[in-house]
Design an enzyme around this catalytic site. Structure first.
Site, PDB file in Angstrom:
ATOM      1  N   VAL A  18       0.849  -1.186   0.000  1.00 49.62           N
ATOM      2  CA  VAL A  18       0.000   0.000   0.000  1.00 49.62           C
ATOM      3  C   VAL A  18       0.889   1.242   0.000  1.00 49.62           C
ATOM      4  O   VAL A  18       1.564   1.534   0.986  1.00 49.62           O
ATOM      5  CB  VAL A  18      -0.935   0.029   1.225  1.00 49.62           C
ATOM      6  CG1 VAL A  18      -1.852   1.253   1.166  1.00 49.62           C
ATOM      7  CG2 VAL A  18      -1.757  -1.249   1.303  1.00 49.62           C
ATOM      8  N   GLY A  19       0.908   1.951  -1.112  1.00 46.79           N
ATOM      9  CA  GLY A  19       1.647   3.196  -1.200  1.00 46.79           C
ATOM     10  C   GLY A  19       0.726   4.387  -1.060  1.00 46.79           C
ATOM     11  O   GLY A  19      -0.502   4.245  -1.062  1.00 46.79           O
ATOM     12  N   ASN A  20       1.300   5.561  -0.962  1.00 49.40           N
ATOM     13  CA  ASN A  20       0.487   6.756  -0.819  1.00 49.40           C
ATOM     14  C   ASN A  20      -0.351   7.041  -2.065  1.00 49.40           C
ATOM     15  O   ASN A  20      -1.434   7.611  -1.969  1.00 49.40           O
ATOM     16  CB  ASN A  20       1.373   7.969  -0.518  1.00 49.40           C
ATOM     17  CG  ASN A  20       1.877   7.969   0.905  1.00 49.40           C
ATOM     18  OD1 ASN A  20       1.138   8.230   1.837  1.00 49.40           O
ATOM     19  ND2 ASN A  20       3.154   7.652   1.081  1.00 49.40           N
ATOM     20  N   THR A  21       0.151   6.641  -3.217  1.00 52.85           N
ATOM     21  CA  THR A  21      -0.548   6.913  -4.469  1.00 52.85           C
ATOM     22  C   THR A  21      -1.211   5.671  -5.042  1.00 52.85           C
ATOM     23  O   THR A  21      -2.368   5.716  -5.474  1.00 52.85           O
ATOM     24  CB  THR A  21       0.430   7.493  -5.514  1.00 52.85           C
ATOM     25  OG1 THR A  21       1.063   8.658  -4.976  1.00 52.85           O
ATOM     26  CG2 THR A  21      -0.306   7.873  -6.791  1.00 52.85           C
ATOM     27  N   GLY A  46      10.309   2.995   7.104  1.00 52.49           N
ATOM     28  CA  GLY A  46       9.045   2.715   6.432  1.00 52.49           C
ATOM     29  C   GLY A  46       8.953   1.256   6.032  1.00 52.49           C
ATOM     30  O   GLY A  46       9.961   0.633   5.658  1.00 52.49           O
ATOM     31  N   ALA A  47       7.760   0.702   6.111  1.00 55.34           N
ATOM     32  CA  ALA A  47       7.580  -0.719   5.792  1.00 55.34           C
ATOM     33  C   ALA A  47       8.040  -1.035   4.380  1.00 55.34           C
ATOM     34  O   ALA A  47       8.664  -2.075   4.129  1.00 55.34           O
ATOM     35  CB  ALA A  47       6.112  -1.098   5.981  1.00 55.34           C
ATOM     36  N   ASP A  48       7.756  -0.148   3.427  1.00 61.23           N
ATOM     37  CA  ASP A  48       8.150  -0.395   2.044  1.00 61.23           C
ATOM     38  C   ASP A  48       9.664  -0.430   1.894  1.00 61.23           C
ATOM     39  O   ASP A  48      10.213  -1.239   1.134  1.00 61.23           O
ATOM     40  CB  ASP A  48       7.536   0.650   1.121  1.00 61.23           C
ATOM     41  CG  ASP A  48       7.878   2.082   1.538  1.00 61.23           C
ATOM     42  OD1 ASP A  48       8.144   2.316   2.725  1.00 61.23           O
ATOM     43  OD2 ASP A  48       7.851   2.964   0.658  1.00 61.23           O
ATOM     44  N   THR A  64       5.647   8.144  -4.357  1.00 59.20           N
ATOM     45  CA  THR A  64       5.280   9.466  -3.863  1.00 59.20           C
ATOM     46  C   THR A  64       6.521  10.173  -3.328  1.00 59.20           C
ATOM     47  O   THR A  64       6.704  11.375  -3.518  1.00 59.20           O
ATOM     48  CB  THR A  64       4.216   9.349  -2.767  1.00 59.20           C
ATOM     49  OG1 THR A  64       3.104   8.622  -3.296  1.00 59.20           O
ATOM     50  CG2 THR A  64       3.748  10.715  -2.304  1.00 59.20           C
TER      51      THR A  64
END
Length: 254
Positions: A7-10, A107-109, A132
């Site tokens: 799940v990314g911001n965009t 960050g998880a990503d 993002t």
């Protein structure tokens, strides 16, 4: 099958694995107000396009840069998949040493990408993730996560330019036709894309200096294919790097 969700911001990128084989993957826009039911409907509809349904999924994992969506994805898995979804975060077993002042800040990503490049390259490596934000994550020769760098994403800079410049138009991202733009739109595209490519190369070279060697460098993220062709220091693009890292983390925490 294993469901992996980034799940990314965009954008939200998710896929399904059977053992080490990626079967399918999809992207859709991240909506921060999404409920568990809406997420379940989106996943079920896309699975159905390939002849799958919820019964085919026996485990799942999610990494999210949007905190309010973590509980919604967990609730979706509990309600529709009948199991607890693994959430990447503090306490997740990575199988690698973390050399960061406060590991909880990662960050998880970024953590997922670090796991993926360590597994893939086995030595010093850098992942540049064009999302993002544009993030640089570094793994040492010894296989340790040693940190990285963050800069604003190219879309954020483009939006800021049009919002702060009263006479500047909104511009769709596209490869520049030349460095010398003959109109305002081409001039903005040139400045933004070539500027980002140059910044990425400059940061990457400084990483070489601090590591004392030239590591393997790979790019990922939704905007990688726009910028990387104009970079000198990035060797390849791997659109599936984060999904692969999620699979590896699931294996290490099962």
């Amino acid at each position: 099958m294993l469901l992996v969700v980034d799940v990314g911001n965009t954008q939200t990128h998710f896929g399904t694995f059977r053992d080490e084989q990626l079967l399918e993957h999809w992207r859709f826009a991240t909506v921060r107000q999404s409920t568990a039911d809406q997420l379940g409907a989106a996943v079920n509809n896309l699975l159905g396009l390939r002849g799958y349904d919820f019964d085919d999924l026996d485990s799942s994992i999610v990494s999210s840069t949007v905190p309010q969506l973590e509980p919604e994805w967990s609730a979706m898995a509990a309600r529709y998949l009948g199991h607890e979804m693994l959430v990447v975060g503090p306490g997740t077993k990575t199988g690698m040493a973390i050399r960061y002042d406060n590991p909880r800040e990662i960050g998880a990503d970024r953590l997922v990408n670090a796991v993926a490049i360590r597994e893939r390259f086995g030595g010093a490596a850098v992942c540049v993730d064009f999302g993002t934000a544009t993030t640089f994550d570094v793994v040492s020769r010894e296989g340790e996560y040693v940190g990285g760098a963050l800069m604003t994403g190219i879309e954020i800079s483009l939006e800021a330019l049009s919002e702060r410049g009263a006479r500047l138009p909104k511009v769709d991202l596209a490869p520049p036709r030349s460095v010398i733009g003959k109109n305002t739109i081409d001039a903005i595209r040139s400045g933004v894309v070539f500027g980002y490519a140059g910044a990425v190369d400059a940061i990457t070279r400084r990483l070489y200096d601090e590591l004392g060697e030239r590591p393997d460098v790979v790019a990922t993220g939704g905007l990688a294919r726009l910028v990387v062709p104009f970079c000198e220091e990035i060797e390849e693009i791997d659109d599936l790097l984060t999904l692969t890292g999620l699979r590896l983390l699931h294996e290490r925490n099962s």
